[in-house]
Design a protein around this motif. Structure first.
Motif, PDB file in Angstrom:
ATOM      1  N   PHE A  34       0.510  -1.123   0.531  1.00  0.00           N
ATOM      2  CA  PHE A  34       0.127   0.407  -0.114  1.00  0.00           C
ATOM      3  C   PHE A  34       0.794   1.545   0.074  1.00  0.00           C
ATOM      4  O   PHE A  34       0.621   2.452  -1.020  1.00  0.00           O
ATOM      5  CB  PHE A  34      -0.760  -0.188   1.572  1.00  0.00           C
ATOM      6  CG  PHE A  34      -2.057   0.871   1.203  1.00  0.00           C
ATOM      7  CD1 PHE A  34      -3.165   0.742   0.408  1.00  0.00           C
ATOM      8  CD2 PHE A  34      -1.457   1.974   1.660  1.00  0.00           C
ATOM      9  CE1 PHE A  34      -4.180   2.239   0.578  1.00  0.00           C
ATOM     10  CE2 PHE A  34      -2.651   3.099   2.022  1.00  0.00           C
ATOM     11  CZ  PHE A  34      -4.159   3.069   0.727  1.00  0.00           C
ATOM     12  N   ARG A 152     -10.069   4.944  -1.336  1.00  0.00           N
ATOM     13  CA  ARG A 152      -9.229   4.239  -1.804  1.00  0.00           C
ATOM     14  C   ARG A 152      -8.959   2.701  -1.016  1.00  0.00           C
ATOM     15  O   ARG A 152      -8.089   1.565  -1.200  1.00  0.00           O
ATOM     16  CB  ARG A 152      -7.532   4.660  -2.122  1.00  0.00           C
ATOM     17  CG  ARG A 152      -6.256   4.173  -2.677  1.00  0.00           C
ATOM     18  CD  ARG A 152      -5.388   5.606  -2.750  1.00  0.00           C
ATOM     19  NE  ARG A 152      -4.141   4.434  -2.878  1.00  0.00           N
ATOM     20  CZ  ARG A 152      -2.943   4.678  -2.088  1.00  0.00           C
ATOM     21  NH1 ARG A 152      -2.772   5.834  -1.559  1.00  0.00           N
ATOM     22  NH2 ARG A 152      -2.056   3.814  -3.035  1.00  0.00           N
ATOM     23  N   PHE A 156      -8.816  -1.573  -1.323  1.00  0.00           N
ATOM     24  CA  PHE A 156      -8.015  -2.237  -0.669  1.00  0.00           C
ATOM     25  C   PHE A 156      -7.593  -2.390   1.083  1.00  0.00           C
ATOM     26  O   PHE A 156      -7.308  -3.970   0.440  1.00  0.00           O
ATOM     27  CB  PHE A 156      -6.298  -0.823   0.022  1.00  0.00           C
ATOM     28  CG  PHE A 156      -4.649  -1.841   0.411  1.00  0.00           C
ATOM     29  CD1 PHE A 156      -4.104  -2.288  -1.033  1.00  0.00           C
ATOM     30  CD2 PHE A 156      -4.625  -1.992   1.634  1.00  0.00           C
ATOM     31  CE1 PHE A 156      -3.054  -2.733  -1.318  1.00  0.00           C
ATOM     32  CE2 PHE A 156      -2.870  -3.168   1.550  1.00  0.00           C
ATOM     33  CZ  PHE A 156      -2.647  -2.914   0.391  1.00  0.00           C
ATOM     34  N   HIS A 160      -7.334  -7.088   1.218  1.00  0.00           N
ATOM     35  CA  HIS A 160      -6.158  -7.430   2.111  1.00  0.00           C
ATOM     36  C   HIS A 160      -6.635  -7.667   3.655  1.00  0.00           C
ATOM     37  O   HIS A 160      -6.083  -8.487   4.227  1.00  0.00           O
ATOM     38  CB  HIS A 160      -5.031  -6.729   1.734  1.00  0.00           C
ATOM     39  CG  HIS A 160      -4.401  -6.730   0.459  1.00  0.00           C
ATOM     40  ND1 HIS A 160      -3.935  -7.490  -0.222  1.00  0.00           N
ATOM     41  CD2 HIS A 160      -5.169  -5.957  -0.557  1.00  0.00           C
ATOM     42  CE1 HIS A 160      -3.517  -7.122  -1.474  1.00  0.00           C
ATOM     43  NE2 HIS A 160      -4.000  -5.795  -1.452  1.00  0.00           N
TER      44      HIS A 160
END
Lengths: 166, 166
Positions: A34, A152, A156, A160
């Motif tokens: 990231f 965003r 993510f 994850h």
């Protein structure tokens, strides 16, 4: 005066972990991806943050990192000290006691006034860092964000984040 | 956070040079001997102090260093910046802009709030260092001294000070 690159990475990682669900963790590899940094380098800093009681580690193949305490109880100072160590930036080597014609030891019972002035400035620096918490960083970011930064991070984390029984 | 050993050496050297006569200079070798440090290492810091306009250099075999301005106009901050350079301790590598799914560049027009908080603490640190001058250091030392520190410096200067037409 220099701080290592690890400080920026550590603060951003802690801020990212603040977005996890209650039972969620993130792997070091995901945090590194990231932020576009080396996993092995970041791992060293994540371990330092764990050692300082800022992060908790869930072991195993589905494990990872999460915050060990509430965001309003983690300050920038906590993170800087965890990553950089507790030693003052100014190192007094007592050079005042070296050289020719030594002065009696009783004159050095008190700290050197140069060292005292340098350390006073560091206390002020640390007190300022202690004023900002990860909760503050989150509130400030939300105020700046038009929604795209949050979107965003959420996208993510959706991919994850690992869920684990606590 | 770390400062190099040069900071202690530079501050003590400037404080020592404050004791010179109006037309006096001290060589780098004498300053190094008085503080029990390496001449070549100290020379690097003395040159940085000259470059910053804190010291003046008198060239030649009878030359050396003296203060380039009055002691109340030289702060600890001036010396730290001369020796360590002006760059902030916290380096922002903009890692917030890396990684997958980039956010639009307009979101990064303002500095990162983490960087802003770190740099604010440094401004406070620098402001604190700017409060103490070499004149203050001298006054504080005189208050602590039973006479033996002043006697030692005077005896050293009597041997090593070089008189030069200004």
């Amino acid at each position: 005066m220099k701080l290592g690159d690890g400080v920026e990475q550590a603060i951003h990682s802690v801020a990212m972990l603040a977005g996890l669900s209650d039972d969620g963790v993130l792997s070091a590899a995901a945090l590194a991806a990231f932020h576009g940094v080396s996993t092995s380098y970041l791992l060293k800093h994540l371990q330092a943050l764990s050692g300082a009681g800022i992060l908790a580690t869930v072991p195993g193949p589905k494990g990872g990192y999460r915050l060990a305490k509430a965001t309003h109880r983690i300050t920038l100072l906590d993170i800087v000290l965890a990553v950089e160590g507790p030693a003052p930036a100014f190192r007094c080597n007592e050079i005042r006691q070296r050289g020719p014609s030594p002065v009696g030891a009783h004159m050095f019972a008190k700290p050197c006034n140069i060292s005292a002035a340098m350390l006073k400035a560091e206390r002020v620096y640390r007190a300022e860092l202690a004023k900002t918490t990860i909760a503050d960083i989150g509130v400030q970011l939300t105020a700046l964000d038009d929604g795209s930064i949050a979107a965003r991070s959420c996208a993510f984390l959706e991919i994850h984040e690992r869920r684990t029984a606590r």
